[in-house]
Each structure stands twice: as structure tokens, then as C-alpha cells.
Write an enzyme that holds these catalytic residues in place. Structure first.
Site, PDB file in Angstrom:
ATOM      1  N   ALA A 169       0.818  -1.219   0.000  1.00 46.11           N
ATOM      2  CA  ALA A 169       0.000   0.000   0.000  1.00 46.11           C
ATOM      3  C   ALA A 169       0.854   1.274   0.000  1.00 46.11           C
ATOM      4  O   ALA A 169       1.997   1.266   0.470  1.00 46.11           O
ATOM      5  CB  ALA A 169      -0.915  -0.013   1.221  1.00 46.11           C
ATOM      6  N   PHE A 171       1.243   5.651   0.891  1.00 45.55           N
ATOM      7  CA  PHE A 171       1.017   6.461   2.097  1.00 45.55           C
ATOM      8  C   PHE A 171      -0.285   7.265   2.048  1.00 45.55           C
ATOM      9  O   PHE A 171      -0.783   7.699   3.070  1.00 45.55           O
ATOM     10  CB  PHE A 171       2.197   7.433   2.303  1.00 45.55           C
ATOM     11  CG  PHE A 171       2.101   8.680   1.459  1.00 45.55           C
ATOM     12  CD1 PHE A 171       1.360   9.784   1.900  1.00 45.55           C
ATOM     13  CD2 PHE A 171       2.706   8.759   0.209  1.00 45.55           C
ATOM     14  CE1 PHE A 171       1.237  10.923   1.109  1.00 45.55           C
ATOM     15  CE2 PHE A 171       2.596   9.889  -0.578  1.00 45.55           C
ATOM     16  CZ  PHE A 171       1.854  10.975  -0.140  1.00 45.55           C
ATOM     17  N   LYS A 195       1.604  -5.270   3.388  1.00 45.69           N
ATOM     18  CA  LYS A 195       2.693  -4.331   3.729  1.00 45.69           C
ATOM     19  C   LYS A 195       2.164  -2.909   3.588  1.00 45.69           C
ATOM     20  O   LYS A 195       2.016  -2.388   2.487  1.00 45.69           O
ATOM     21  CB  LYS A 195       3.914  -4.508   2.826  1.00 45.69           C
ATOM     22  CG  LYS A 195       5.121  -3.794   3.450  1.00 45.69           C
ATOM     23  CD  LYS A 195       6.195  -3.423   2.465  1.00 45.69           C
ATOM     24  CE  LYS A 195       5.953  -2.118   1.766  1.00 45.69           C
ATOM     25  NZ  LYS A 195       5.927  -0.925   2.639  1.00 45.69           N
ATOM     26  N   GLU A 198       5.440   2.440   4.889  1.00 51.96           N
ATOM     27  CA  GLU A 198       6.307   2.633   6.059  1.00 51.96           C
ATOM     28  C   GLU A 198       6.157   4.045   6.622  1.00 51.96           C
ATOM     29  O   GLU A 198       6.622   4.343   7.709  1.00 51.96           O
ATOM     30  CB  GLU A 198       7.768   2.338   5.702  1.00 51.96           C
ATOM     31  CG  GLU A 198       8.420   3.290   4.697  1.00 51.96           C
ATOM     32  CD  GLU A 198       8.054   3.013   3.236  1.00 51.96           C
ATOM     33  OE1 GLU A 198       7.113   2.226   2.979  1.00 51.96           O
ATOM     34  OE2 GLU A 198       8.696   3.618   2.347  1.00 51.96           O
ATOM     35  N   ARG A 199       5.469   4.923   5.856  1.00 46.27           N
ATOM     36  CA  ARG A 199       5.376   6.315   6.315  1.00 46.27           C
ATOM     37  C   ARG A 199       4.184   6.560   7.241  1.00 46.27           C
ATOM     38  O   ARG A 199       4.172   7.512   8.000  1.00 46.27           O
ATOM     39  CB  ARG A 199       5.307   7.242   5.103  1.00 46.27           C
ATOM     40  CG  ARG A 199       6.587   7.126   4.284  1.00 46.27           C
ATOM     41  CD  ARG A 199       6.758   8.265   3.358  1.00 46.27           C
ATOM     42  NE  ARG A 199       6.317   7.952   2.028  1.00 46.27           N
ATOM     43  CZ  ARG A 199       6.459   8.763   0.997  1.00 46.27           C
ATOM     44  NH1 ARG A 199       7.007   9.944   1.173  1.00 46.27           N
ATOM     45  NH2 ARG A 199       6.049   8.419  -0.196  1.00 46.27           N
ATOM     46  N   CYS A 303      -4.692  10.072  -5.676  1.00 40.96           N
ATOM     47  CA  CYS A 303      -4.386   9.607  -7.037  1.00 40.96           C
ATOM     48  C   CYS A 303      -5.432  10.113  -8.021  1.00 40.96           C
ATOM     49  O   CYS A 303      -5.175  10.168  -9.218  1.00 40.96           O
ATOM     50  CB  CYS A 303      -4.344   8.097  -7.073  1.00 40.96           C
ATOM     51  SG  CYS A 303      -5.875   7.380  -6.490  1.00 40.96           S
ATOM     52  N   GLU A 395       3.792  13.506 -12.817  1.00 39.54           N
ATOM     53  CA  GLU A 395       2.973  13.640 -11.613  1.00 39.54           C
ATOM     54  C   GLU A 395       3.748  14.427 -10.560  1.00 39.54           C
ATOM     55  O   GLU A 395       4.926  14.149 -10.310  1.00 39.54           O
ATOM     56  CB  GLU A 395       2.645  12.245 -11.079  1.00 39.54           C
ATOM     57  CG  GLU A 395       1.724  12.264  -9.886  1.00 39.54           C
ATOM     58  CD  GLU A 395       1.420  10.858  -9.363  1.00 39.54           C
ATOM     59  OE1 GLU A 395       2.362  10.066  -9.174  1.00 39.54           O
ATOM     60  OE2 GLU A 395       0.229  10.572  -9.140  1.00 39.54           O
TER      61      GLU A 395
HETATM   62  P1  NAD Z   1       5.397   4.644  -3.513  1.00 42.31           P
HETATM   63  O1  NAD Z   1       5.450   3.971  -4.835  1.00 42.31           O
HETATM   64  O2  NAD Z   1       6.562   5.432  -3.075  1.00 42.31           O
HETATM   65  O3  NAD Z   1       5.154   3.539  -2.363  1.00 42.31           O
HETATM   66  C1  NAD Z   1       4.134   2.585  -2.473  1.00 42.31           C
HETATM   67  C2  NAD Z   1       4.608   1.285  -1.818  1.00 42.31           C
HETATM   68  O4  NAD Z   1       5.723   0.763  -2.547  1.00 42.31           O
HETATM   69  C3  NAD Z   1       5.073   1.498  -0.381  1.00 42.31           C
HETATM   70  O5  NAD Z   1       4.597   0.433   0.401  1.00 42.31           O
HETATM   71  C4  NAD Z   1       6.593   1.511  -0.484  1.00 42.31           C
HETATM   72  O6  NAD Z   1       7.219   0.956   0.646  1.00 42.31           O
HETATM   73  C5  NAD Z   1       6.875   0.661  -1.716  1.00 42.31           C
HETATM   74  N1  NAD Z   1       8.004   1.162  -2.512  1.00 42.31           N
HETATM   75  C6  NAD Z   1       8.400   2.454  -2.682  1.00 42.31           C
HETATM   76  N2  NAD Z   1       9.438   2.523  -3.531  1.00 42.31           N
HETATM   77  C7  NAD Z   1       9.713   1.263  -3.901  1.00 42.31           C
HETATM   78  C8  NAD Z   1      10.688   0.689  -4.772  1.00 42.31           C
HETATM   79  N3  NAD Z   1      11.594   1.430  -5.411  1.00 42.31           N
HETATM   80  N4  NAD Z   1      10.675  -0.655  -4.940  1.00 42.31           N
HETATM   81  C9  NAD Z   1       9.783  -1.420  -4.310  1.00 42.31           C
HETATM   82  N5  NAD Z   1       8.831  -0.920  -3.459  1.00 42.31           N
HETATM   83  C10 NAD Z   1       8.809   0.389  -3.258  1.00 42.31           C
HETATM   84  O7  NAD Z   1       4.063   5.509  -3.498  1.00 42.31           O
HETATM   85  P2  NAD Z   1       3.618   6.552  -2.383  1.00 42.31           P
HETATM   86  O8  NAD Z   1       4.479   7.759  -2.477  1.00 42.31           O
HETATM   87  O9  NAD Z   1       3.458   5.883  -1.078  1.00 42.31           O
HETATM   88  O10 NAD Z   1       2.142   6.913  -2.920  1.00 42.31           O
HETATM   89  C11 NAD Z   1       1.894   7.919  -3.867  1.00 42.31           C
HETATM   90  C12 NAD Z   1       1.786   7.348  -5.261  1.00 42.31           C
HETATM   91  O11 NAD Z   1       0.770   6.370  -5.306  1.00 42.31           O
HETATM   92  C13 NAD Z   1       1.379   8.393  -6.297  1.00 42.31           C
HETATM   93  O12 NAD Z   1       2.136   8.180  -7.458  1.00 42.31           O
HETATM   94  C14 NAD Z   1      -0.091   8.108  -6.538  1.00 42.31           C
HETATM   95  O13 NAD Z   1      -0.568   8.492  -7.806  1.00 42.31           O
HETATM   96  C15 NAD Z   1      -0.112   6.637  -6.397  1.00 42.31           C
HETATM   97  N6  NAD Z   1      -1.441   6.170  -6.086  1.00 42.31           N
HETATM   98  C16 NAD Z   1      -2.168   5.600  -7.086  1.00 42.31           C
HETATM   99  C17 NAD Z   1      -3.449   5.170  -6.839  1.00 42.31           C
HETATM  100  C18 NAD Z   1      -4.282   4.567  -7.922  1.00 42.31           C
HETATM  101  O14 NAD Z   1      -5.284   3.944  -7.604  1.00 42.31           O
HETATM  102  N7  NAD Z   1      -3.898   4.712  -9.178  1.00 42.31           N
HETATM  103  C19 NAD Z   1      -4.003   5.304  -5.555  1.00 42.31           C
HETATM  104  C20 NAD Z   1      -3.230   5.882  -4.557  1.00 42.31           C
HETATM  105  C21 NAD Z   1      -1.934   6.307  -4.829  1.00 42.31           C
END
Ligand code: NAD
Length: 512
Positions: A169, A171, A195, A198-199, A303, A395
Site C-alpha cells: 500500500a 502512504f 505491507k 512505512e510512512r 491519485c 505527476e
Molecule cells: P510509492 O510507490 O513510493 O510507495 C508505495 C509502496 O511501494 C510502499 O509500500 C513503499 O514501501 C513501496 N516502494 C516504494 N518505492 C519502492 C521501490 N523502489 N521498490 C519497491 N517498493 C517500493 O508511493 P507513495 O508515495 O506511497 O504513494 C503515492 C503514489 O501512489 C502516487 O504516485 C499516486 O498516484 C499513487 N497512487 C495511485 C493510486 C491509484 O489507484 N492509481 C491510488 C493511490 C496512490
């Protein structure tokens, strides 16, 4: 429901939410403290984005704990998958009750860790709760097809769970997004490794505890914590059959490819750039308020936030009023129910958007909130740009609205369709014909007509497309049931003449 039987990975991090859920958590807290003495831990700080106060420390799951969690999920699958669908329906029904009872505690955790306003945090939970409520219909949702295909021969389909599944998931919706997967995966008979981000993992930990209170057996839901190593362990583990991911493009592409490489089902919701097309015949007041709410609510960290306003023809003259209204939005830390305003962005890094081109017509940088000098505050920001600029193409995920000018509806359609993302879009117009043409021709998966954030309720499925989604089967609704089940199609021959006599015989059996 004792906590003792939960795998360590799940129990350890109850420290993140223990202060807020009452008596059960006191037990969890003492277990967490005891375990943390066992060996050296890697911690991740969870900070209040309004103050930088370290609220709690997330204990990163070690590889042996991760194995334990998957093993527990595998063991639990043997019995959970064989429970009757009514047992699983009872669990989701009780879970929705628990979530309602504890909604304030969960919302407070979101305010604290994520920075949302209280009302917005309630909305975060409510949209997840609606998925739980829809999952209460699981006995009907799992009905399979059946047909008498030949004399005395029937074919029937059963929808069976996959096994151990995993959910990763982001943040920005700490309650809603875990609840996109927990009720659907579990009601269909799977077990889950979750999972959270972490934030801000507090809300997910509370939800896990409420699952226990709703009678979920140990091992059916397991929470693991961490960053890339934990995510990679999920992608690589041979016992995990499916991965649901919501988050940014970089992580999503990586998880999709790595998960698929080991034969898993993967559904990945990624980033977005959602356009609102503002036609000159729109109801101006409704359109401007809708766009502002959708652009700056949750500090633009949804999102489905409107991140681009396409002003068509004479609607371009409304730009000064759009800016004026945006200026009036308050950015504060809002803890009480009645306050309508914008909270901080998640991290100091998110507060410093790079120079990305365009003319800044409203600059929210350097925003001060009295009493919170260290908060990640960014005021509403409006940038006039053209489509080749980076600020338009990528984005930003903050309270930043890009404004693009277009002469006609066709020009607006071309702009939206050329954008790589396809999560959501909205058109504001009083013309049914204009709305219909836009809705029909736009290549975006979720369309609002005079509705700024057209997130489908969970009797439908999420339908973001293009670069906003990787996979084949979407989250929740009919798609969610399909994602978490596989069909077994059986053809059976039971000849009528083999039926055991249909009347009782009172004669001495002679075995003839
Ligand atoms: P993120 O990709 O940084 O993190 C999401 C998850 O992936 C976290 O659990 C994190 O620990 C893990 N993660 C982060 N970087 C990783 C990597 N390099 N390799 C493997 N795992 C990794 O996203 P975020 O900043 O927490 O959330 C914001 C993003 O999520 C925005 O881009 C938003 O558009 C997107 N989002 C999309 C939807 C949708 O339904 N399309 C919904 C909510 C959020």
C-alpha cells in the site's frame, strides 16, 4: 481474541498504534517491547508532517520474520479456505461493525501520521468501509455457473481462492487502500500478507487488530513492514500467488515485472495526471469549487486529484477567479471535525518541488502556519503551462494545479488523450451533447461529468487505464472477486439408472 498466536511480524509493530485502540493493544504493546529486546532492529521513523515529531518507529521485518509470516499464511490457508462462505461473510460483517465503532481512533491516526484533516481522514476510512460492506455480499458474489450439458451430466463452476496473496500500500490512503484488498481477499478464502506504507502504518495496524476482534483466525492476515527489501521478498516468494500494489510508477513497474517473473498475478495501480475540462457553458460556481476542492484537498495527494485544469474558449477568462478562490483556502493542521482546510504534504522532500517550467500564477511555497514552524506546508499553487513542460507531463503529487488553455472541445480531447496517464478526468458543462462526446471519446478509465473525483463505489471496479494501471484485472467490485479467485469447472456424470432404489424393500436381501 488473544494476540499470542499472531506471527511475530504482525505482533511486533502493534507499538505503532497501541496508544489509540484501548485494552487489547496494551497486551500487544508489552509483547512488542519484549520482542524488541530479542535482537537488534532496523527502525523507520514515522513523523508527524505538521511538526516532524517522531510519532513511532516502524520495526522493519527481518527475512526470518517474513518467512514466518508467509508460513503462517500458508498454514492458515488450509483451514480458512475450507470455511463456509457464511463464516467468511460473518467475519466481514463483524469487521464493518468494528471499523464503525473505532472510526474516530483510525481517523485520528491518519491525521497524526499522514497529515489529513479530520474530515478527510474520516472519508479515507469511509471509502474503505464501503468495500467491506460490499464484501458482505460474498455468498452471492461467489455463485458459479451451472448447466445440464448432456443426459445425466452437469457442468458447474466453483470460484476458489488462490492461496497466500500479498498487498502493498501507499502512504496517501492509509485506511482505504488496505481495505481495497483485505475484505475481498479474505472473504474469497485467501490469506493475506499486507505491507502498509512505512510512512503511516498506524491505520493498517489498527485495522489488523480489528480483524482479530472480528474473529479472524491467527495467520489469515499478516502485516509485514519495511521498504524495498520487504517488497522484493513479496515479489520473489514462491508461496505467494498474487500481489496487489497501489503506489507510484517506479515501484509499480518494478513490482509488476518482478512479481510476473515468478508467475504471480499482479494488479498495479500507478500514478496519474487527472484533467478537468472546463467548458464555457459550465455552471461556473460549481465548476470552480469542484476543481479547487479536487486539486487541493488532501494537499493534492490523491491519485484522483485534479492536477490539470483545461480551460476551453471563454472559460479561460475565469483563471483570475480560480486563483482568487484558491488563495482563500486555508492550510492548517485541522484536528476537529468542522474545519475545512488543507493539511501538510507528507514529507519535507515533497515540500520542495523542483523547478519544472511554466508560469507560477499562485505560489504556495514558503507557506507559514502559525504554531507549526516545522510543518511540511505548501499553499495552493497554480501554474500556467503548455503540454511539453515537465510540470505538466509528470505527476507532482502535491497541491499544484497546472492550467492549460484550449480553443475547442476537440483540442481539449486531444490534450487529454495524448497524456500518458488514464486514471481519471472530469468535464464541466451544461450541455449533455458536449458531455456525451467527451465521455465517449476520452481515453481515460474513470470519467466525471460535473463530478470532480469520479472514484467508483465498490459495486463497480476501479478502472484507471493507460500508464495508470499495469495488469489485467482491477481492484474491488467484480474485478476484485475475479482477481482473488480461480475457477474450477467440473463435469460430472451421474446416470439415473445407477440411482439407489427409490423405494424401500421389505423383502429379504438376496443380492440379485
Ligand atoms: P510509492 O510507490 O513510493 O510507495 C508505495 C509502496 O511501494 C510502499 O509500500 C513503499 O514501501 C513501496 N516502494 C516504494 N518505492 C519502492 C521501490 N523502489 N521498490 C519497491 N517498493 C517500493 O508511493 P507513495 O508515495 O506511497 O504513494 C503515492 C503514489 O501512489 C502516487 O504516485 C499516486 O498516484 C499513487 N497512487 C495511485 C493510486 C491509484 O489507484 N492509481 C491510488 C493511490 C496512490
Amino acid at each position: 481474541m488473544p494476540l499470542a498466536k499472531l506471527p511475530r511480524a504482525a505482533v511486533r509493530s502493534f507499538a505503532t498504534s497501541s496508544a489509540r485502540l484501548g485494552s487489547l493493544s496494551a497486551t500487544a504493546q508489552s509483547r512488542a517491547e519484549k520482542i524488541s529486546q530479542d535482537k537488534t532492529q532496523t527502525y523507520i521513523d514515522v513523523c508527524d508532517p505538521a511538526t516532524q515529531t517522531v510519532l513511532t518507529k516502524v520495526l522493519e521485518t527481518t527475512s526470518s520474520e517474513f518467512e514466518q509470516a508467509v508460513e503462517a499464511a500458508g498454514q492458515a490457508f488450509k483451514t480458512w479456505s475450507r470455511t463456509s462462505v457464511l463464516t467468511r461473510q460473518r467475519f466481514v460483517t463483524d469487521l464493518q461493525h468494528q471499523l464503525r465503532q473505532n472510526n474516530e481512533a483510525i481517523a485520528n491516526s491518519i491525521v497524526l501520521e499522514q497529515g489529513k484533516t479530520y474530515a478527510d481522514a474520516q472519508g479515507d476510512l469511509l471509502r474503505g468501509l464501503q468495500v467491506v460492506e460490499t464484501a458482505c455480499n460474498i455468498p452471492t458474489a461467489l455463485l458459479g455457473d451451472t448447466s445440464e450439458v448432456s443426459k445425466d451430466m452437469d457442468t458447474y463452476v466453483r470460484r476458489l481462492p488462490l492461496g497466500v496473496c500479498a498487498s502493498i500500500a501507499p502512504f496517501n490512503f492509509p485506511a482505504m487502500i488496505p481495505l481495497w484488498t483485505i475484505p475481498v481477499a479474505l472473504a474469497t478464502g485467501n490469506t493475506l500478507v499486507l505491507k502498509p506504507s512505512e510512512r503511516d502504518p498506524g491505520a493498517a495496524m489498527m485495522i489488523a487488530e480489528l480483524c482479530q476482534r472480528a474473529g479472524l483466525p491467527a495467520g489469515v492476515l499478516n502485516v509485514v513492514h519495511g521498504t524495498v527489501p520487504t517488497v522484493n521478498a513479496i515479489c520473489d516468494h514462491p508461496s505467494i500467488k498474487a500481489v496487489s500494489f497501489v503506489g507510484g510508477d517506479r515501484a509499480g513497474k518494478h513490482i509488476y515485472e518482478r512479481g510476473r517473473a515468478t508467475g504471480k498475478r499482479v494488479q498495479a495501480n500507478l500514478g496519474a495526471k487527472n484533467h478537468a475540462v472546463l467548458m464555457p457553458d459550465a455552471n461556473k460556481n460549481h465548476a470552480l469549487n469542484s476543481i479547487l476542492g479536487a486539486a487541493f484537498g488532501a494537499a493534492g495527494q490523491r491519485c484522483m486529484a485534479i492536477s490539470v485544469a483545461v480551460l476551453v474558449g471563454n472559460a479561460q477568462s475565469w483563471l483570475p477567479e480560480l486563483v482568487e478562490r484558491a488563495q482563500k483556502l486555508k492550510v492548517i493542521k485541522a484536528l476537529s471535525k468542522g474545519q475545512t482546510c488543507i493539511g501538510p504534504v507528507i514529507s519535507p522532500a515533497a515540500k520542495q518541488p523542483e523547478e519544472e517550467g511554466g508560469m507560477i500564477v499562485l505560489d504556495g511555497r514558503g507557506y507559514d502556519v502559525p504554531g507549526y514552524p516545522d510543518g511540511n506546508w505548501v499553499g495552493p499553487t497554480i501554474i500556467e503551462a503548455i503540454t511539453t513542460m515537465r510540470c505538466y507531463r509528470e505527476e507532482i503529487f502535491g497541491p499544484v494545479l497546472i492550467v492549460i488553455r484550449a480553443d475547442t472541445l476537440d483540442d481539449a480531447l486531444a490534450i487529454v488523450n495524448e497524456n500518458k496517464y488514464g486514471n481519471g478526468t472530469a468535464i464541466f458543462t451544461q450541455s449533455g451533447a458536449t458531455a456525451r462526446k467527451y465521455e465517449r471519446e476520452v481515453e481515460v478509465g474513470q470519467v466525471g461529468i460535473n463530478v470532480p473525483i469520479p472514484v467508483p463505489l465498490p459495486m463497480f471496479s476501479w478502472s484507471g487505464n493507460k500508464a495508470s494501471f499495469l495488469g489485467d484485472v482491477p481492484f474491488y467490485g467484480r474485478g476484485g472477486i475475479d482477481f482473488y479467485t480461480q475457477n474450477k469447472t467440473t463435469t460430472a456424470l451421474w446416470k439415473a439408472e445407477d440411482a439407489i432404489g427409490n423405494k424401500a424393500s421389505v423383502d429379504m436381501p438376496t443380492h440379485h
